[in-house]
Design a protein around this motif. Structure first.
Motif, mmCIF file in Angstrom:
data_model
loop_
_atom_site.group_PDB
_atom_site.id
_atom_site.type_symbol
_atom_site.label_atom_id
_atom_site.label_comp_id
_atom_site.label_asym_id
_atom_site.label_seq_id
_atom_site.Cartn_x
_atom_site.Cartn_y
_atom_site.Cartn_z
ATOM 1 N N GLY A 41 38.163 40.996 39.655
ATOM 2 C CA GLY A 41 38.254 40.739 40.997
ATOM 3 C C GLY A 41 39.643 40.585 41.538
ATOM 4 O O GLY A 41 40.719 40.732 40.583
ATOM 5 N N HIS A 42 39.810 40.588 42.769
ATOM 6 C CA HIS A 42 41.211 40.411 43.298
ATOM 7 C C HIS A 42 41.869 39.419 42.974
ATOM 8 O O HIS A 42 43.030 39.463 42.844
ATOM 9 C CB HIS A 42 41.005 40.531 45.117
ATOM 10 N N ALA A 43 41.363 38.278 43.087
ATOM 11 C CA ALA A 43 42.134 36.916 42.899
ATOM 12 C C ALA A 43 42.589 36.865 41.529
ATOM 13 O O ALA A 43 43.754 36.328 41.451
ATOM 14 C CB ALA A 43 41.210 35.891 43.155
ATOM 15 N N THR A 44 41.947 37.494 40.706
ATOM 16 C CA THR A 44 42.516 37.014 39.024
ATOM 17 C C THR A 44 43.615 37.916 39.078
ATOM 18 O O THR A 44 44.433 37.876 38.212
ATOM 19 C CB THR A 44 41.461 37.616 38.156
ATOM 20 N N VAL A 45 43.501 39.236 39.834
ATOM 21 C CA VAL A 45 45.067 40.222 39.651
ATOM 22 C C VAL A 45 46.067 39.433 40.144
ATOM 23 O O VAL A 45 47.083 39.443 39.618
ATOM 24 C CB VAL A 45 44.528 41.431 40.393
ATOM 25 N N ILE A 46 45.994 38.782 41.403
ATOM 26 C CA ILE A 46 46.990 37.959 41.848
ATOM 27 C C ILE A 46 47.575 36.917 41.058
ATOM 28 O O ILE A 46 48.681 36.946 40.791
ATOM 29 C CB ILE A 46 46.705 37.250 43.237
ATOM 30 N N ILE A 47 46.477 35.917 40.243
ATOM 31 C CA ILE A 47 46.800 34.876 39.429
ATOM 32 C C ILE A 47 47.657 35.483 38.213
ATOM 33 O O ILE A 47 48.670 34.863 37.809
ATOM 34 C CB ILE A 47 45.640 34.370 39.035
ATOM 35 N N SER A 48 47.179 36.599 37.600
ATOM 36 C CA SER A 48 47.713 37.284 36.396
ATOM 37 C C SER A 48 49.047 37.590 36.715
ATOM 38 O O SER A 48 49.996 37.621 36.221
ATOM 39 C CB SER A 48 46.889 38.325 35.850
ATOM 40 N N GLY A 49 49.325 38.268 38.089
ATOM 41 C CA GLY A 49 50.644 38.954 38.330
ATOM 42 C C GLY A 49 51.524 37.943 38.463
ATOM 43 O O GLY A 49 52.884 38.091 38.195
ATOM 44 N N VAL A 50 51.130 36.530 39.380
ATOM 45 C CA VAL A 50 52.342 35.533 39.574
ATOM 46 C C VAL A 50 52.579 35.085 38.241
ATOM 47 O O VAL A 50 53.578 34.609 37.903
ATOM 48 C CB VAL A 50 51.455 34.668 40.302
ATOM 49 N N GLY A 51 51.713 34.948 37.439
ATOM 50 C CA GLY A 51 51.923 34.160 35.949
ATOM 51 C C GLY A 51 52.799 34.897 35.041
ATOM 52 O O GLY A 51 53.832 34.429 34.805
ATOM 53 N N THR A 52 52.478 36.324 35.226
ATOM 54 C CA THR A 52 53.458 37.274 34.594
ATOM 55 C C THR A 52 54.702 37.099 35.051
ATOM 56 O O THR A 52 55.923 37.286 34.198
ATOM 57 C CB THR A 52 53.008 38.624 34.553
ATOM 58 N N GLY A 53 54.956 37.284 36.290
ATOM 59 C CA GLY A 53 56.320 37.286 37.196
ATOM 60 C C GLY A 53 56.965 35.762 36.770
ATOM 61 O O GLY A 53 58.346 35.712 36.398
ATOM 62 N N LEU A 54 56.205 34.889 36.548
ATOM 63 C CA LEU A 54 57.111 33.566 36.401
ATOM 64 C C LEU A 54 57.493 33.600 34.937
ATOM 65 O O LEU A 54 58.793 32.930 34.644
ATOM 66 C CB LEU A 54 55.900 32.196 36.666
#
Length: 741
Positions: free
Chosen positions: A384-397
């Motif tokens: 889903g959409h939320a997990t994409v956002i969470i994964s991207g933010v985590g990767t960026g950090l």
């Protein structure tokens, strides 16, 4: 007048060579066929929109420059708290920066359709055409910087009177540094305005076109697609060119000033220390031209092979600059200096170069679809959409850790190498010079490094042209390969730009204290004024860097310094929030317009109606002009306000807070955005359900969130870092003469 050494003339010669080869590549690109009538018509629409936007932006920026120039003139000629050359230097820096962006954008808008047409016959041909068109931007930037530096150095050498103890060169380099303020101001307007423009169009095109209407990216039925293609040029080409123009100029000029200060007691070496960063940049420019000719590939190349092709040219140039920089230092007699070790200065250059490569490689790992982080984001789209956002933010950090560690190592090693591994007060200026020359080393091959970045938007536009012109799917496959490579090189370029901003800003921070010294003597109008230095009272003119640190009580237990640090962090987050919201507001207008057209204009979805492209272009243009003003002016005036209230100590704290938090935030935003974008493209290649699947829709959401991260707020932060530093340097007289605390 002091006679300029013969070696100096290599700087203007290299600038002429760079501009000459830029013109050669430009004319050669124009000789290529632009393709079918449809391809020509689409390219003309994009060209018209880009030119229209830049004309409007330059009108607004001209008015801002006029107002700031008047303010600088009052400070210089009315209050006497500024160098009299500053208003003129400010205008030349801004003008040359604007020219660099304009020429790069002009080339890109002519090259995109030609790249698409070249892709009809060969991947190698289209790669070389796009890359050498991007090289026009790289060579124009370095050429204009070097010609500007050369002209100012010649003029000031004639105009500034002889002075004792090396003060003439200190005055010349301090004056030259101020033209970076104009370049930084123009760059921030270009980056913020261009970023808002392109992301408003991109978000509108993606959310309504791809998700709601279910049509492909760059489909001619999408009303926002022309504005999206225009935005790639005004944001990623014109904006990036202006950005790296001021990075290149700032690193050279700050290091020249630090060299003049470090070698005050050795007149025979002072001129050589000032010339070293200019000559390294000049030779690096020549080697970049050589590296550009080394880039080529084979038909059917994979992403890794395409990356290897571009990296080959960059690495060749980087390897050669290591050899030639040592020869430059030897010719400048660094091997005979009693304190500074030639190997130490050369080591600092090598550290800067390696740090740039390391940050680029780290960025590539965290953003390219060939590696695990981006593949994991694509995998997360299945839920889903939320997990994409969470994964991207985590990767960026997580992605910020390696670049931050690299910068720490680069700062420490470049300082220690140049100071003969000493932290003693008498070695401080040499160590700071080493940090500055590391920044020059990182940017020495900017001519080819920037080419790999400017190439990306050309490839992206080529894909858009191929889609809208309904060319053979094989052509779009080739342009997509070039575009995906361009996303990685663009992300790498942003990481490189941010890394260079950190080192350049540190050199500028050290230069700020030298400017404090110069302005202290000027405002008080008596070199004999006594300040309270490390070892007691000392005349202002002969006080050292450390003496001024003691005089202004610049240490972490001083609440003024701590307040400045927190205000610096505040500025970074405030600026990021304002630019993100600016994109959000502009994108909402674009979404509403695209929805309106799909609803009210008959036959758009069926391909029988014609969308109103001009209306979307107009919305992006007006939104960008309106929304760019507040963030940009905030960056200019925060240092002035802090200086007036908290004085020199508060400004030093402000710059420390801005540099450290701004660097980390910029890396996070650029890498998260780049990873989201390439995760979407990875799914579009057929993984995790492919185009049109639920995973694809989730990835589009991630890409949409990431757009302002990687193309507006993130890349603008590296300019914010340098502009706030430059603004502090130029208005240092106000902090010295009128501060409340």
């Amino acid at each position: 007048m002091s006679e300029l050494p013969l070696l100096f003339w290599l700087v203007p010669v290299s600038s002429v060579l760079a501009l000459g080869f830029a013109f050669f590549f430009y004319k050669k690109m124009l000789r290529n066929d632009e393709g079918t009538d449809t391809m020509k018509r689409i390219a003309a629409h994009v060209r018209k929109g880009a030119n229209s936007y830049l004309r409007q932006q330059y009108k607004v920026v001209f008015l801002v420059f006029l107002i700031i120039t008047v303010i600088f003139s009052i400070l210089a000629y009315g209050l006497g708290v500024q160098n009299e050359w500053v208003p003129f230097a400010f205008l030349t820096g801004g003008s040359f920066s604007a020219l660099a962006g304009y020429f790069g954008m002009k080339t890109a808008t002519f090259a995109s359709a030609r790249t698409a047409h070249a892709a009809r016959s060969s991947l190698d041909k289209s790669l070389k055409l796009a890359f050498r068109s991007g090289a026009v931007m790289g060579l124009v930037v370095v050429g204009l910087v070097l010609i500007d530096v050369s002209l100012w150095f010649i003029v000031l050498n004639l105009a500034v009177p002889e002075a004792e103890a090396g003060f003439k060169l200190l005055t010349i380099t301090a004056t030259m540094l101020t033209f970076g303020m104009g370049a930084s101001t123009q760059a921030l307007f270009a980056r913020v305005g261009g970023g808002i423009y392109t992301k408003a169009a991109d978000v509108g095109a993606d959310l309504v076109g791809k998700i709601e209407a279910g049509i492909p990216e760059d489909d001619p039925r999408n009303p926002a697609t022309i504005a999206d293609n225009v935005g790639d040029n005004v944001g990623d080409v014109a904006g990036m060119g202006a950005d790296l123009f001021e990075s290149f100029a700032g690193s050279i000029l700050a290091t020249a000033l630090l060299g003049a200060a470090a070698f005050m007691g050795a007149p025979e070496m002072q001129m050589n220390a000032v010339l070293a960063p200019m000559l390294i940049a000049a030779v690096g420019t020549m080697l970049s031209i050589f590296g550009i000719f080394m880039v080529r590939t084979k038909e059917g190349a994979s992403q890794k092979q395409l990356l290897k092709s571009l990296s080959f040219g960059v690495n060749i140039s980087a390897g050669l600059i290591l050899v030639f920089s040592f020869l430059i230092l030897y010719a400048l007699n660094f091997h005979n200096h009693e304190v500074v070790n030639i190997w130490g200065i050369w080591g600092s250059i090598a550290i800067g170069l390696l740090a740039g490569i390391g940050i680029g490689q780290s960025t590539e790992y965290f953003t390219a679809s060939a590696y695990k982080p981006t593949k994991k984001i694509a995998k997360s789209a299945e839920t889903g959409h939320a997990t994409v956002i969470i994964s991207g933010v985590g990767t960026g950090l997580i992605s910020t850790a390696v670049p931050l560690a690299i910068i720490v190592v680069a700062i420490m090693l470049s300082f220690l190498f140049s100071s003969n591994f000493s932290f003693a007060a008498e070695s401080l200026n040499y160590g700071l010079y080493g940090i500055g020359i590391a920044a020059v080393g990182m940017l020495s091959t900017l001519g080819i490094t920037l080419a790999t970045d400017a190439y990306g938007p050309i490839a992206d536009n080529a894909g858009g042209n191929a889609e809208m012109s309904k060319l053979d799917p094989k052509v779009r496959e080739r342009t997509d390969a070039l575009d995906a490579l361009g996303n990685t090189t663009a992300a790498t370029g942003k990481g490189f730009a941010i890394g260079s901003a950190a080192l350049t800003a540190l050199a500028l921070l050290a230069s700020y204290m030298e400017e404090v010294k110069m302005m202290f003597v000027k405002i008080l109008d008596t070199p004999e004024f006594i300040i309270h230095g490390k070892f007691g009272p000392v005349e202002a003119q002969y006080a050292t860097f450390i003496d001024y640190i003691y005089h202004f009580e610049i240490h972490l237990m001083n609440p003024v310094v701590l307040a400045g640090i927190f205000i610096g962090v505040l500025g970074v987050f405030l600026f990021s929030g304002m630019t993100m919201n600016s994109v959000g507001r502009a994108a909402q207008k674009m979404v509403d317009e695209v929805r309106r057209q799909f609803k009210e204009i008959p036959g758009i979805k069926e391909g029988t109606g014609t969308p109103d492209y001009e209306r979307c272009v107009s919305i992006s243009t007006k939104a960008a002009q309106r929304e760019m003003m507040l963030p940009s002016l905030t960056a200019i005036f925060i240092p002035v306000i802090v200086g007036l209230i908290f004085g020199v100590g508060g400004v030093v704290g402000l710059l420390i807070g801005t540099i450290t938090s701004g660097f980390a935030m910029a890396i996070f935003m650029a890498n998260a955005g780049g990873a989201w974008d390439n995760a979407k493209k990875y799914i579009e290649e057929g993984h995790h359900g492919g185009k049109g699947s639920d995973s694809h829709n989730a990835a589009i959401t991630g890409d949409t969130v990431g757009d302002p991260f990687k193309d507006t707020s993130g890349p603008s932060l590296n300019i914010l870092i340098k502009l706030m530093t430059m603004s502090s340097v130029v208005t240092v007289g106000l902090a010295v003469a009128y501060s409340i605390l």
